[in-house]
Design an enzyme around this catalytic site. Structure first.
Site, PDB file in Angstrom:
ATOM      1  CE  LYS A   1      -2.011  -1.680   3.792  1.00  0.00           C
ATOM      2  NZ  LYS A   1      -1.578  -3.089   3.626  1.00  0.00           N
ATOM      3  CB  THR A   2       3.729   2.184   2.109  1.00  0.00           C
ATOM      4  OG1 THR A   2       3.128   1.744   3.218  1.00  0.00           O
ATOM      5  CG2 THR A   2       4.411   3.389   2.403  1.00  0.00           C
TER       6      THR A   2
ATOM      7  CD  GLU B   1       6.325 -30.135  15.278  1.00  0.00           C
ATOM      8  OE1 GLU B   1       5.835 -30.226  14.054  1.00  0.00           O
ATOM      9  OE2 GLU B   1       5.961 -29.263  16.090  1.00  0.00           O
TER      10      GLU B   1
HETATM   11  P1  ADP Z   1       1.988  -2.223   3.294  1.00  0.00           P
HETATM   12  O1  ADP Z   1       2.004  -0.587   3.322  1.00  0.00           O
HETATM   13  O2  ADP Z   1       0.752  -2.548   2.433  1.00  0.00           O
HETATM   14  O3  ADP Z   1       2.171  -2.621   4.783  1.00  0.00           O
HETATM   15  P2  ADP Z   1       4.666  -1.795   1.829  1.00  0.00           P
HETATM   16  O4  ADP Z   1       4.237  -1.037   0.788  1.00  0.00           O
HETATM   17  O5  ADP Z   1       5.262  -1.095   3.228  1.00  0.00           O
HETATM   18  O6  ADP Z   1       3.236  -2.593   2.610  1.00  0.00           O
HETATM   19  O7  ADP Z   1       5.475  -2.895   1.621  1.00  0.00           O
HETATM   20  C1  ADP Z   1       6.863  -3.036   2.121  1.00  0.00           C
HETATM   21  C2  ADP Z   1       7.768  -3.679   1.070  1.00  0.00           C
HETATM   22  O8  ADP Z   1       7.390  -4.845   0.404  1.00  0.00           O
HETATM   23  C3  ADP Z   1       7.964  -2.696  -0.015  1.00  0.00           C
HETATM   24  O9  ADP Z   1       8.683  -1.618   0.032  1.00  0.00           O
HETATM   25  C4  ADP Z   1       8.403  -3.537  -1.111  1.00  0.00           C
HETATM   26  O10 ADP Z   1       9.602  -3.829  -1.104  1.00  0.00           O
HETATM   27  C5  ADP Z   1       7.723  -4.822  -0.887  1.00  0.00           C
HETATM   28  N1  ADP Z   1       6.202  -4.922  -1.410  1.00  0.00           N
HETATM   29  C6  ADP Z   1       5.070  -5.236  -0.907  1.00  0.00           C
HETATM   30  N2  ADP Z   1       4.213  -5.198  -2.017  1.00  0.00           N
HETATM   31  C7  ADP Z   1       4.837  -5.245  -3.047  1.00  0.00           C
HETATM   32  C8  ADP Z   1       4.429  -5.427  -4.368  1.00  0.00           C
HETATM   33  N3  ADP Z   1       3.268  -5.470  -4.723  1.00  0.00           N
HETATM   34  N4  ADP Z   1       5.368  -5.284  -5.509  1.00  0.00           N
HETATM   35  C9  ADP Z   1       6.490  -5.144  -5.239  1.00  0.00           C
HETATM   36  N5  ADP Z   1       7.032  -4.887  -3.957  1.00  0.00           N
HETATM   37  C10 ADP Z   1       6.319  -5.109  -2.848  1.00  0.00           C
HETATM   38 ZN    ZN Z   2       1.904 -29.069  16.613  1.00  0.00          ZN
END
Ligand code: ADP
Ligand code: ZN
Length: 596
Positions: A201-202, A419
């Site tokens: 999302k970010t 396990e």
């Molecule tokens: P959220 O904001 O949804 O919690 P982030 O955008 O902070 O997630 O994601 C963290 C990191 O994970 C990103 O900086 C990127 O490196 C990786 N990532 C997450 N989703 C994707 C995606 N769809 N494509 C490429 N990289 C991703």
């Molecule tokens: Zn177990």
């Protein structure tokens, strides 16, 4: 005041410079005389060396003429064997710590920067009287990324194409707001991105700013709500003012649920005035947007269900975009995006890795690739291989190994047996996810893990599969009971999952005949949705059906374990000895015991 800081920062800079100079002078006259590696070997073979000191891959010694000499040893050499063969005394030392003043400098650096930052800040505001500036509490604390610095583009976001399509229009608008205004189109002011943590999302919000070439303000919802009453609201006001000055731009609020949670929800509601004030200010600011403000607010949350409905009304976050966990194709694309700049071996098949990582978020996939790159370096390997990727996957999946945890032999046997129980039941019952790997090396909080991986993505789950999953979860506890005739706490997490799954089967998926194909939602204190009303009889019926279901899974699993005690024993022994066994090992054990 200002003069004081000016002087202070001058002194700081002088002090810094002399520190570095001092360090440089101390280092530069190299007291060791460098010797070629081949020279060194000759000396060893001729017996000219009697004792050496090794630090990392540098070998140093005192030559017969008293000079200190050293050579750098190639990583693949057998220098050590040779030295030992010639009876040379070898002393190995840990690589030296950086000098104390560098360490001290590092720990002081933030304060230094703060001082310097303050200096420039007070310089800039020089014109407008001293008051107020010290009271920077109410400032937004948002982080600003200017278009020149933003490197993230839509290409960096992979595997969530629908979400990308949905935000395309926003990019267009930010690029050419005038076109939209002239056409009289209604521009969204708020976009809510929702989905599991780590789904990007970010990243997507940053990519929107990057593509449109506009400034990007970001702040986390939890930063608004701090201990001082009234600060949150004033931070919101400040943030929006800054935003309007830099328009067109994006304001990104992460974890909006920290401010925007349903106003009447949560324990002791009415207690959190601070949050409510902040939320109100946010609503006021969003309502106050004019069509030509050209500021777009993007918020992210993974708890969209608890947001105050007022936030979602027209004119506020009326556009909601779901950012889902990636499917198998998406995962492949995300892996490839992150592996773009790393050397990849020829045997690597991304599709296989993508298939083996169901439920992974983009962030987890990114850290998988990162772990793999680290492993590659640590092993001095030239490229990332399939084997390295598998190891990296395990690490991300199960957390880092905790080899240092001390476990008694008896605990180890019990864990192995537990396990082995999961493994045995999963192996014998049809339709369960194949066991991929079993380990009793503690990871994260678990003492042992049985990893099952679906052969393909499962979207709809059938009753048999779910029932056999219940059996598998119970298999651990049952094995302990049969072999050690007692119960341990190790099964706690399994039992949680059993109860949860069984209740869902009855209440959400209509899988009990007596209850029938209806859903019954339990009350959830965090959710704005009320619990579904049900009669007392229904509640009792549900309880008894859940219990019946679990009991029958228990009976089934117990039969399996009792019938195959010899295999259970063999699996336990293998686990105690090898700690980790794979699908191939299990197959071999089952075949071997079956043939007896
Ligand atoms: P959220 O904001 O949804 O919690 P982030 O955008 O902070 O997630 O994601 C963290 C990191 O994970 C990103 O900086 C990127 O490196 C990786 N990532 C997450 N989703 C994707 C995606 N769809 N494509 C490429 N990289 C991703
Ligand atoms: Zn177990």
């Amino acid at each position: 005041m200002q003069k004081f800081y000016k002087n202070l920062s001058l002194w700081l800079i002088v002090a810094l410079a002399s520190l570095f100079l001092f360090h440089y002078c101390k280092q530069s006259p190299d007291r060791h005389h460098a010797v070629a590696y081949t020279e060194f070997l000759k000396k060893v073979d001729s017996g000219a060396l009697t004792s050496v000191t090794i630090v990392d891959n540098t070998v140093s010694w005192k030559a017969t003429d008293g000079t200190l000499q050293q050579t750098v040893v190639p990583l693949t050499s057998d220098a050590l064997q040779r030295l030992l063969g010639k009876n040379v005394t070898v002393r190995a030392e840990a690589s030296s710590q950086p000098p104390w003043f560098l360490l001290a400098l590092l720990s002081w650096l933030p304060f230094l920067l703060l001082g310097v930052g303050w200096f420039f800040y007070s310089q800039k505001g020089g014109g407008q009287g001293g008051g107020g500036r010290v009271m920077a509490f109410g400032k937004s604390r948002a982080r600003l990324i200017n278009p020149e610095e933003s490197k993230i583009k839509l290409d960096d976001v992979a595997g969530i194409d629908e979400a990308k399509d949905e935000v395309a229009e926003i990019i267009d608008f930010l690029k050419k707001p005038q076109k939209f205004v002239e056409a009289g189109a209604r521009i969204p002011t708020g976009v809510l991105l929702y989905g599991e943590p780590g789904t990007g999302k970010t990243l997507l919000a940053k990519a929107i700013a990057g593509e449109a070439g506009v400034p990007f303000f970001s702040i986390s919802g939890s930063n608004f709500v701090e201990m001082y009453v009234g600060i949150g609201a004033s931070r919101v006001r400040d943030l929006f003012n800054e935003g309007k000055k830099k328009a067109p731009c994006i304001i990104f609020i992460d974890e909006i649920d920290a401010v925007g949670r349903h106003r009447s929800s949560g324990a002791g509601s009415g207690g959190n005035d601070e949050r409510e004030q902040t939320l109100n200010q946010l609503l006021v600011e969003m309502d106050g947007f004019e069509a030509n403000d050209h500021v777009i607010v993007i918020a992210a949350t993974n708890r969209q269900d608890i947001l105050d409905p007022a936030l979602l009304r027209p004119g506020r976050f009326d556009r909601q975009v779901m950012v889902p966990l990636p499917d198998v194709g998406g995962r492949e694309k995300i892996l490839k995006v992150h592996a773009r700049n790393t050397k990849i071996g020829e045997d690597v098949n991304w599709q296989t890795i993508a298939k083996g990582t169901p439920g992974f978020s983009g962030a987890q996939l990114a850290s998988l690739v990162n772990e793999a790159a680290l492993l590659m370096t640590r092993r001095n390997s030239r490229a990332i291989t399939m084997e390295i990727l598998e190891a990296a996957k395990d690490k991300v999946l199960m957390g880092a190994e905790r080899r240092s945890l001390i476990i008694t032999d008896r605990e180890k046997r019990i864990t192995a047996c537990h396990e082995a129980g999961h493994t045995l039941v999963a192996w014998m019952l049809p339709g369960t996810d194949p066991v991929h790997k079993v380990t009793i090396i503690p990871r994260g909080r678990a003492l042992g893990v049985t990893m099952q991986l679906p052969e393909e993505e499962r979207n709809a789950l059938d009753r048999t599969y779910l029932f056999h999953t219940l059996c598998t979860l119970l298999g651990g506890r049952i094995a302990e009971e049969i072999k050690f005739n007692q119960m341990t706490t190790g099964a706690g997490n399994d039992l949680d999952r059993v109860s949860d799954l069984a209740r869902k089967m009855v209440c959400e998926w209509g899988m009990s005949e007596a209850v029938g194909p209806m859903t019954f939602r339990a009350s959830n204190p965090l959710s704005s949705q009320p619990a579904q009303i049900m009669s007392e009889q229904t509640a009792m019926l549900i309880d008894s059906e859940v219990k019946k279901l679990v009991q029958s899974a228990y009976d089934t699993a117990r039969l399996v374990v009792v019938d195959h005690q010899d295999i259970l024993e063999a699996l336990t022994t293998a686990l105690v000895e090898q700690e980790t066994i794979t699908r191939t090992d299990i197959q071999a054990i089952v075949d071997q015991v079956g043939a007896r």
